[in-house]
Scaffold this active site. Structure first.
Site, mmCIF file in Angstrom:
data_model
loop_
_atom_site.group_PDB
_atom_site.id
_atom_site.type_symbol
_atom_site.label_atom_id
_atom_site.label_comp_id
_atom_site.label_asym_id
_atom_site.label_seq_id
_atom_site.Cartn_x
_atom_site.Cartn_y
_atom_site.Cartn_z
ATOM 1 N N TYR A 141 5.890 10.611 4.927
ATOM 2 C CA TYR A 141 5.895 9.157 4.100
ATOM 3 C C TYR A 141 6.404 9.619 2.688
ATOM 4 O O TYR A 141 5.887 10.628 2.170
ATOM 5 C CB TYR A 141 4.397 8.532 4.018
ATOM 6 N N THR A 158 7.575 3.175 -0.492
ATOM 7 C CA THR A 158 7.621 1.820 0.234
ATOM 8 C C THR A 158 8.539 0.772 -0.620
ATOM 9 O O THR A 158 8.556 0.647 -1.858
ATOM 10 C CB THR A 158 6.136 1.289 0.309
ATOM 11 N N ASP A 189 8.115 1.346 4.825
ATOM 12 C CA ASP A 189 7.794 2.712 4.086
ATOM 13 C C ASP A 189 8.846 3.333 4.226
ATOM 14 O O ASP A 189 9.924 3.355 5.481
ATOM 15 C CB ASP A 189 6.648 3.591 5.069
ATOM 16 N N TRP A 207 3.178 4.161 8.833
ATOM 17 C CA TRP A 207 4.542 3.271 9.574
ATOM 18 C C TRP A 207 5.623 4.428 9.784
ATOM 19 O O TRP A 207 6.588 3.894 10.500
ATOM 20 C CB TRP A 207 4.608 2.212 8.650
ATOM 21 N N TRP A 245 4.852 -3.860 7.847
ATOM 22 C CA TRP A 245 3.919 -4.793 8.130
ATOM 23 C C TRP A 245 4.563 -5.927 7.215
ATOM 24 O O TRP A 245 5.499 -5.775 5.967
ATOM 25 C CB TRP A 245 2.623 -4.585 7.424
ATOM 26 N N ASP A 292 0.885 -1.039 0.007
ATOM 27 C CA ASP A 292 -0.029 0.020 0.175
ATOM 28 C C ASP A 292 0.830 1.215 -0.085
ATOM 29 O O ASP A 292 1.271 1.494 1.079
ATOM 30 C CB ASP A 292 -1.013 -0.141 1.279
#
Length: 180
Positions: free
Chosen positions: A166, A169, A125, A157, A106, A81
């Site tokens: 952010y 990822t 991230d 995250w 995650w 994501d």
């Protein structure tokens, strides 16, 4: 004139004292401490709230190539994501210069079609730079509800890092999934 000013200050003092005494009579210190504590705890929980992603442009799903790392359908991206770092100055497994990997992440279990095995993939991230406007992918195969933090991908995250902005990822292989 001096007498008028003194009368105004006296009236102001009386009203202030009356209001203070009334408030102290009706509201105790514990009530104030409870409300102040709730405000502090509530503000500490703000980074855990989900953030709006409705304005993002999603990558086209027409390109179904599970072996192309620049495609959202790449097999390692089964639970990703975010923006692909490989499209934002980094690589599949490393953050671009000026960004650092999140301290928490995650994990997803993704199936590699070339060898038929399942792998654990850690999604980190990259934090510390402005959000990248590259390819955005949203995959949530076998995702769990948001109250199971390590199995949910809709969380910022970067909250554990010093710089919480952010950027993108990465998808790092951890190893083979046991029992697959």
């Amino acid at each position: 004139m001096r007498n008028l000013i003194d009368q105004m200050f006296a009236l102001f003092d009386k009203r202030t004292e009356s209001m203070s005494r009334n408030m102290a009579h009706n509201h105790g210190r514990r009530s104030f401490l409870a409300k102040a504590g709730a405000a502090v705890i509530g503000s500490a929980m703000l980074p855990l709230l989900p953030f709006e992603q409705a304005g993002r442009a999603y990558a086209s799903e027409e390109e179904e190539n599970p072996m192309d790392p620049n495609s959202c359908s790449y097999w390692r991206y089964c639970a990703i994501d975010g923006n692909l770092c490989s499209d934002c100055g980094g690589t599949l497994t490393s953050c671009p210069p000026g960004a650092e990997a999140s301290k928490v992440s995650w994990v997803g279990t993704c199936h590699n079609p070339s060898d038929g095995k399942d792998y654990l993939v850690s999604y980190n991230d990259c934090c510390g730079r402005a959000m990248c406007n590259g390819t955005y992918c949203l995959k949530s195969e076998r995702e769990r509800p948001g109250y199971q933090m390590g199995l949910h991908n809709d969380i910022n995250w970067c909250m554990a890092n010093t710089s919480q902005g952010y950027h993108c990822t990465v998808a790092v292989l951890i190893g083979l999934a046991e029992g697959a």
